[in-house]
Scaffold this active site. Structure first.
Site, mmCIF file in Angstrom:
data_model
loop_
_atom_site.group_PDB
_atom_site.id
_atom_site.type_symbol
_atom_site.label_atom_id
_atom_site.label_comp_id
_atom_site.label_asym_id
_atom_site.label_seq_id
_atom_site.Cartn_x
_atom_site.Cartn_y
_atom_site.Cartn_z
ATOM 1 N N PRO A 2 17.561 44.843 -80.543
ATOM 2 C CA PRO A 2 18.273 44.879 -81.866
ATOM 3 C C PRO A 2 19.386 43.641 -81.970
ATOM 4 O O PRO A 2 20.183 43.728 -80.796
ATOM 5 C CB PRO A 2 18.887 46.337 -81.969
ATOM 6 C CG PRO A 2 18.300 47.032 -80.879
ATOM 7 C CD PRO A 2 17.973 46.042 -79.844
ATOM 8 N N GLU A 3 19.387 43.353 -82.847
ATOM 9 C CA GLU A 3 20.309 42.132 -83.219
ATOM 10 C C GLU A 3 21.277 42.825 -84.593
ATOM 11 O O GLU A 3 21.123 43.832 -84.813
ATOM 12 C CB GLU A 3 19.691 40.863 -83.789
ATOM 13 C CG GLU A 3 18.897 40.406 -82.608
ATOM 14 C CD GLU A 3 18.356 38.976 -82.735
ATOM 15 O OE1 GLU A 3 18.982 38.218 -83.494
ATOM 16 O OE2 GLU A 3 17.213 38.576 -82.529
ATOM 17 N N LYS A 61 27.079 44.047 -81.785
ATOM 18 C CA LYS A 61 25.843 44.644 -81.718
ATOM 19 C C LYS A 61 25.979 46.167 -81.245
ATOM 20 O O LYS A 61 25.220 46.699 -80.804
ATOM 21 C CB LYS A 61 24.749 44.061 -80.852
ATOM 22 C CG LYS A 61 24.270 42.609 -81.317
ATOM 23 C CD LYS A 61 23.515 42.006 -80.335
ATOM 24 C CE LYS A 61 23.108 40.574 -80.785
ATOM 25 N NZ LYS A 61 22.493 39.823 -79.553
ATOM 26 N N ARG A 133 13.197 50.767 -71.858
ATOM 27 C CA ARG A 133 13.538 50.098 -70.738
ATOM 28 C C ARG A 133 15.068 50.549 -69.904
ATOM 29 O O ARG A 133 15.262 50.220 -69.136
ATOM 30 C CB ARG A 133 13.666 48.620 -71.052
ATOM 31 C CG ARG A 133 12.449 47.965 -71.363
ATOM 32 C CD ARG A 133 12.413 46.598 -72.003
ATOM 33 N NE ARG A 133 12.621 45.503 -70.897
ATOM 34 C CZ ARG A 133 12.811 44.150 -71.322
ATOM 35 N NH1 ARG A 133 12.746 43.897 -72.485
ATOM 36 N NH2 ARG A 133 13.102 43.602 -70.359
ATOM 37 N N LYS A 175 32.518 22.576 -77.819
ATOM 38 C CA LYS A 175 31.364 22.869 -77.025
ATOM 39 C C LYS A 175 30.220 21.639 -76.846
ATOM 40 O O LYS A 175 29.670 21.358 -77.669
ATOM 41 C CB LYS A 175 30.686 24.036 -77.582
ATOM 42 C CG LYS A 175 31.666 25.406 -77.901
ATOM 43 C CD LYS A 175 32.058 25.922 -76.550
ATOM 44 C CE LYS A 175 33.236 27.082 -76.974
ATOM 45 N NZ LYS A 175 33.394 27.773 -75.695
ATOM 46 N N ARG A 284 15.029 31.949 -72.623
ATOM 47 C CA ARG A 284 14.495 32.738 -73.560
ATOM 48 C C ARG A 284 13.568 31.809 -74.325
ATOM 49 O O ARG A 284 13.482 30.526 -74.525
ATOM 50 C CB ARG A 284 15.539 33.098 -74.699
ATOM 51 C CG ARG A 284 16.972 33.680 -73.976
ATOM 52 C CD ARG A 284 16.850 34.851 -73.062
ATOM 53 N NE ARG A 284 16.031 35.664 -73.827
ATOM 54 C CZ ARG A 284 16.594 36.845 -74.408
ATOM 55 N NH1 ARG A 284 17.914 36.808 -74.411
ATOM 56 N NH2 ARG A 284 15.887 37.810 -74.676
#
Length: 296
Positions: A2-3, A61, A133, A175, A284
DNA sequence: AACGACACCTGGAGGC
DNA sequence: TGCCTCCAGGTGTCGT
């Protein structure tokens, strides 16, 4: 899994169902003790049993349950976790099986059968944590420590009004890292994960490997707006249930039906028709349109 | 400081 | 059918 939208959807579901209820017991199903991370089962129970849930909120989250005894439970669903609340005549047994739930009921969904931790609540209700999981975590802290920790550990919330496009541009300028892993870094900005990162970058027409400091002011503005738009839409549709996510009543979210980028590699870009590509960024899976999202 | 690799777990999907 | 490998929405830790 979930985000932000999934966590927010969960929080909204819990607000209307469990606030005001007291915790009467905590059960751990089978070999799932590690989900209770900050304390072992006995110590955790000793703190929370008897306390009333006074508020449910979200930070990044995390799902934050404030208790009447100045403690706060912090739940993170990680990849496959979700919280379910029983209604009348439904029950989870101590070995994690549903009673009073038909297969056709949302709670009968196979993804809702991995019950790991059960909170027995006053009034016969239960709050069950299902997590295939077992990556999820449940911690309890004193409330002031919890708030401090949650405040300091994470970057700004995407909908924070103080996060202007000028400020966002400034944050990006310092960054050099690729933009996709950066927006997924919870200490940079809270709440964005792999799905909404792909969706936001597609919407803003930015290549996922673009070094953050190379983004022009207009691109930074477009990206922040895209993040807000996709997160808001995700919340409206009750989250993205690509695989494991479920709402507290067991139902799926519907944002998955309107994904434009995530996991659509090999299919045409909804904007220009070019076949979308899959690459790996920061370990990812990442889908983007090589025509709309050009590498600088 | 920043980045990459891997670990944590389990089940489902697809290949042979 | 059965076995094998790969894949998964997140994050903490350890190494370079």
């Amino acid at each position: 899994m979930p985000e932000l939208p999934e966590v927010q959807t969960t929080v909204e579901g819990l607000k209307t169902t469990i606030v005001g209820h007291a915790i009467e017991n905590v059960r751990v199903v089978g070999n799932s003790q590690k989900i209770l991370r900050s304390h072992d089962h006995g110590a955790f129970s000793a703190i929370v049993v008897g306390a009333k849930i006074t508020n449910v909120s979200r930070r990044a989250k995390n799902i934050v349950l404030d208790l009447s005894n100045v403690h706060t439970i912090v739940i993170h669903m990680r990849m496959s976790g979700h919280l379910l609340v029983t209604s009348d005549k439904q029950r989870v047994t101590s070995d994690g099986k549903w009673e009073g739930v038909a297969k056709t009921d949302p709670l009968g969904d196979p993804k809702n059968q991995f019950i790991r931790v059960i909170f027995g609540l006053s009034g016969g209700k239960q709050l069950a944590f299902s997590d295939l999981r077992k990556f999820g975590t449940i911690d309890v802290y004193k409330t002031d420590a919890a708030k401090k920790h949650l405040q300091e550990k994470y970057g700004p919330e995407p909908f924070d009004k103080k996060l202007t496009s000028e400020r966002f541009l400034q944050m990006l300028k310092s960054k050099k890292t690729a933009i996709k892993p950066l927006i997924m870094d919870q200490s940079f900005i809270a709440g964005v994960g792999n799905i909404y990162a792909d969706e936001s970058l597609w919407r803003a027409k930015i290549h996922p490997l673009t070094p953050a400091n190379l983004l022009a002011s207009a691109q930074a503005k477009a990206l922040l707006e895209a993040i807000r738009t996709v997160l808001k839409k995700g919340i409206t549709l009750g989250g993205t249930s690509i695989d494991d996510y479920r709402q507290p009543n067991g139902q799926k979210g519907r944002f998955g039906e309107v994904l434009k980028a995530y996991s659509r590699h090999g299919q045409p870009c909804p904007r220009c028709g070019t076949i979308m590509q899959r690459i790996v960024v920061g370990q990812r899976g990442t889908t983007f349109c090589p025509h709309c999202q050009k590498r600088p």
